[in-house]
Design a protein around this motif. Structure first.
Motif, PDB file in Angstrom:
ATOM      1  N   HIS A  60       0.864  -1.190   0.000  1.00  9.66           N
ATOM      2  CA  HIS A  60       0.000   0.000   0.000  1.00  9.66           C
ATOM      3  C   HIS A  60       0.897   1.234   0.000  1.00  9.66           C
ATOM      4  O   HIS A  60       1.787   1.365   0.843  1.00  9.66           O
ATOM      5  CB  HIS A  60      -0.883  -0.027   1.258  1.00  9.66           C
ATOM      6  CG  HIS A  60      -1.782   1.152   1.416  1.00  9.66           C
ATOM      7  ND1 HIS A  60      -1.521   2.180   2.312  1.00  9.66           N
ATOM      8  CD2 HIS A  60      -2.944   1.475   0.810  1.00  9.66           C
ATOM      9  CE1 HIS A  60      -2.506   3.065   2.245  1.00  9.66           C
ATOM     10  NE2 HIS A  60      -3.376   2.666   1.342  1.00  9.66           N
ATOM     11  N   VAL A  61       0.688   2.117  -0.968  1.00  9.17           N
ATOM     12  CA  VAL A  61       1.534   3.305  -1.117  1.00  9.17           C
ATOM     13  C   VAL A  61       0.744   4.543  -0.714  1.00  9.17           C
ATOM     14  O   VAL A  61      -0.290   4.867  -1.323  1.00  9.17           O
ATOM     15  CB  VAL A  61       2.035   3.465  -2.562  1.00  9.17           C
ATOM     16  CG1 VAL A  61       2.949   4.681  -2.680  1.00  9.17           C
ATOM     17  CG2 VAL A  61       2.758   2.198  -3.016  1.00  9.17           C
ATOM     18  N   VAL A  62       1.208   5.220   0.322  1.00  8.17           N
ATOM     19  CA  VAL A  62       0.565   6.449   0.774  1.00  8.17           C
ATOM     20  C   VAL A  62       1.181   7.626   0.018  1.00  8.17           C
ATOM     21  O   VAL A  62       2.337   7.976   0.236  1.00  8.17           O
ATOM     22  CB  VAL A  62       0.752   6.655   2.298  1.00  8.17           C
ATOM     23  CG1 VAL A  62       0.082   7.961   2.740  1.00  8.17           C
ATOM     24  CG2 VAL A  62       0.196   5.477   3.069  1.00  8.17           C
ATOM     25  N   VAL A  63       0.427   8.198  -0.886  1.00 11.83           N
ATOM     26  CA  VAL A  63       0.898   9.361  -1.638  1.00 11.83           C
ATOM     27  C   VAL A  63       0.380  10.607  -0.914  1.00 11.83           C
ATOM     28  O   VAL A  63      -0.801  10.915  -0.951  1.00 11.83           O
ATOM     29  CB  VAL A  63       0.407   9.329  -3.096  1.00 11.83           C
ATOM     30  CG1 VAL A  63       0.939  10.544  -3.856  1.00 11.83           C
ATOM     31  CG2 VAL A  63       0.863   8.046  -3.779  1.00 11.83           C
ATOM     32  N   ASP A  64       1.287  11.298  -0.259  1.00  8.81           N
ATOM     33  CA  ASP A  64       0.935  12.414   0.620  1.00  8.81           C
ATOM     34  C   ASP A  64       1.463  13.723   0.039  1.00  8.81           C
ATOM     35  O   ASP A  64       2.613  14.095   0.259  1.00  8.81           O
ATOM     36  CB  ASP A  64       1.524  12.168   2.016  1.00  8.81           C
ATOM     37  CG  ASP A  64       1.195  13.289   2.994  1.00  8.81           C
ATOM     38  OD1 ASP A  64       0.243  14.039   2.739  1.00  8.81           O
ATOM     39  OD2 ASP A  64       1.896  13.396   4.019  1.00  8.81           O
ATOM     40  N   GLY A  65       0.613  14.395  -0.714  1.00  7.53           N
ATOM     41  CA  GLY A  65       1.038  15.670  -1.284  1.00  7.53           C
ATOM     42  C   GLY A  65       0.446  15.875  -2.672  1.00  7.53           C
ATOM     43  O   GLY A  65      -0.115  14.962  -3.286  1.00  7.53           O
ATOM     44  N   ALA A  66       0.576  17.093  -3.169  1.00 10.89           N
ATOM     45  CA  ALA A  66       0.085  17.421  -4.504  1.00 10.89           C
ATOM     46  C   ALA A  66       0.990  16.788  -5.558  1.00 10.89           C
ATOM     47  O   ALA A  66       2.204  16.717  -5.396  1.00 10.89           O
ATOM     48  CB  ALA A  66       0.046  18.930  -4.690  1.00 10.89           C
ATOM     49  N   ILE A  67       0.365  16.306  -6.633  1.00 12.07           N
ATOM     50  CA  ILE A  67       1.086  15.671  -7.727  1.00 12.07           C
ATOM     51  C   ILE A  67       1.113  16.606  -8.926  1.00 12.07           C
ATOM     52  O   ILE A  67       0.172  17.372  -9.157  1.00 12.07           O
ATOM     53  CB  ILE A  67       0.427  14.336  -8.101  1.00 12.07           C
ATOM     54  CG1 ILE A  67       0.383  13.406  -6.869  1.00 12.07           C
ATOM     55  CG2 ILE A  67       1.170  13.642  -9.234  1.00 12.07           C
ATOM     56  CD1 ILE A  67      -0.405  12.133  -7.090  1.00 12.07           C
ATOM     57  N   ASP A  68       2.173  16.539  -9.695  1.00 11.15           N
ATOM     58  CA  ASP A  68       2.329  17.396 -10.874  1.00 11.15           C
ATOM     59  C   ASP A  68       1.314  16.981 -11.939  1.00 11.15           C
ATOM     60  O   ASP A  68       1.555  16.094 -12.757  1.00 11.15           O
ATOM     61  CB  ASP A  68       3.761  17.255 -11.417  1.00 11.15           C
ATOM     62  CG  ASP A  68       4.040  18.215 -12.564  1.00 11.15           C
ATOM     63  OD1 ASP A  68       3.115  18.953 -12.978  1.00 11.15           O
ATOM     64  OD2 ASP A  68       5.181  18.227 -13.058  1.00 11.15           O
TER      65      ASP A  68
END
Length: 242
Positions: free
Chosen positions: A180-188
């Motif tokens: 499980h990958v927690v993507v924490d933040g705005a993405i381009d």
């Protein structure tokens, strides 16, 4: 039948999902990508092919059980074994709990959680027979804590994280790596550029996530030796408050 390794990316958008498909294609995987509209997949498929890779786009409503079963069957019988599966559907729609509707709450859960169960279950059935495979879920900060105004999204993301945990514990002994990958933040993405210009302005300072760098971590998870598997990996810009 093509016996090449397949990566299936459900929710292959213009950013993270597409970047993951490209990364695996660079390693010789056949990239099978899905969205509800096949037309939106054409730029990604054409780009992978232009780079010398093999890619196929499929229109599929990930919430429909019969459609999902048919898709997995088609890929496995016509293209090859799914060695890596990535669930990358999001549904980040903020709303006050006082104004949230039952219809929208259910739809967000259905998109971001239930569809993950359907697709991962069908892929897992095939992987278990072969005693190998990787299943990766894209999570979010909302899967760890529910923020004000994000009750529906947080509920769905908590659910997908719990699903991933249960699958990892059950399938790990069968040589299936679930992470499980927690993507924490705005993405381009165009969405961030158009709707949050101040945030997007931090791109030159590495203040937002590069989809290609996210994809590199998915490839890393897939190639981990099983004596040192990661279940949860969190990714965020150095400047992100957490």
């Amino acid at each position: 039948m093509n016996n090449k390794k397949i990566v299936l990316v459900v929710g292959a958008g213009d950013a993270t999902g597409g970047a993951i498909a490209r990364r695996f294609a660079q390693e010789g995987f056949v990239a099978c990508v899905t969205r509800r509209s096949a037309d939106k997949l054409e730029p990604l498929v054409n780009d992978i092919r232009a780079q010398g890779g093999e890619a196929h786009g499929f229109a599929c409503d990930a919430r429909k059980e019969d459609d999902v079963i048919a898709l997995i069957e088609q890929i496995e019988t016509q293209l090859g074994p799914i060695e890596a599966f990535v669930f990358n559907i999001g549904a980040n729609v903020p709303c006050s709990i006082l104004e949230e509707t039952a219809r929208k709450y259910f739809k967000i859960w259905e998109m971001a959680c239930f569809s993950g169960f359907l697709n991962a279950r069908e892929v897992a059935k095939r992987m278990v027979k072969r005693q190998r495979g990787t299943i990766l879920f894209t999570g979010a900060t909302a899967g760890l804590r529910g923020a004000s105004g994000f009750a529906a999204f947080a509920g769905a993301k908590h659910g997908i994280r719990a699903l991933a945990q249960s699958m990892a514990r059950e399938l790990g002994p069968m040589n299936i790596h679930v992470a499980h990958v927690v993507v924490d933040g705005a993405i381009d993405t165009d969405f961030i550029r158009n709707n949050f210009p101040e945030k997007y302005a931090t791109k030159d300072e590495d203040g937002i996530l590069d989809p290609g760098h996210i994809a590199e971590n998915y490839w890393y998870l897939h190639t981990q030796p099983r004596d040192a598997w990661t279940f949860e990996l969190d990714l965020r810009p150095w400047s992100e408050r957490w």
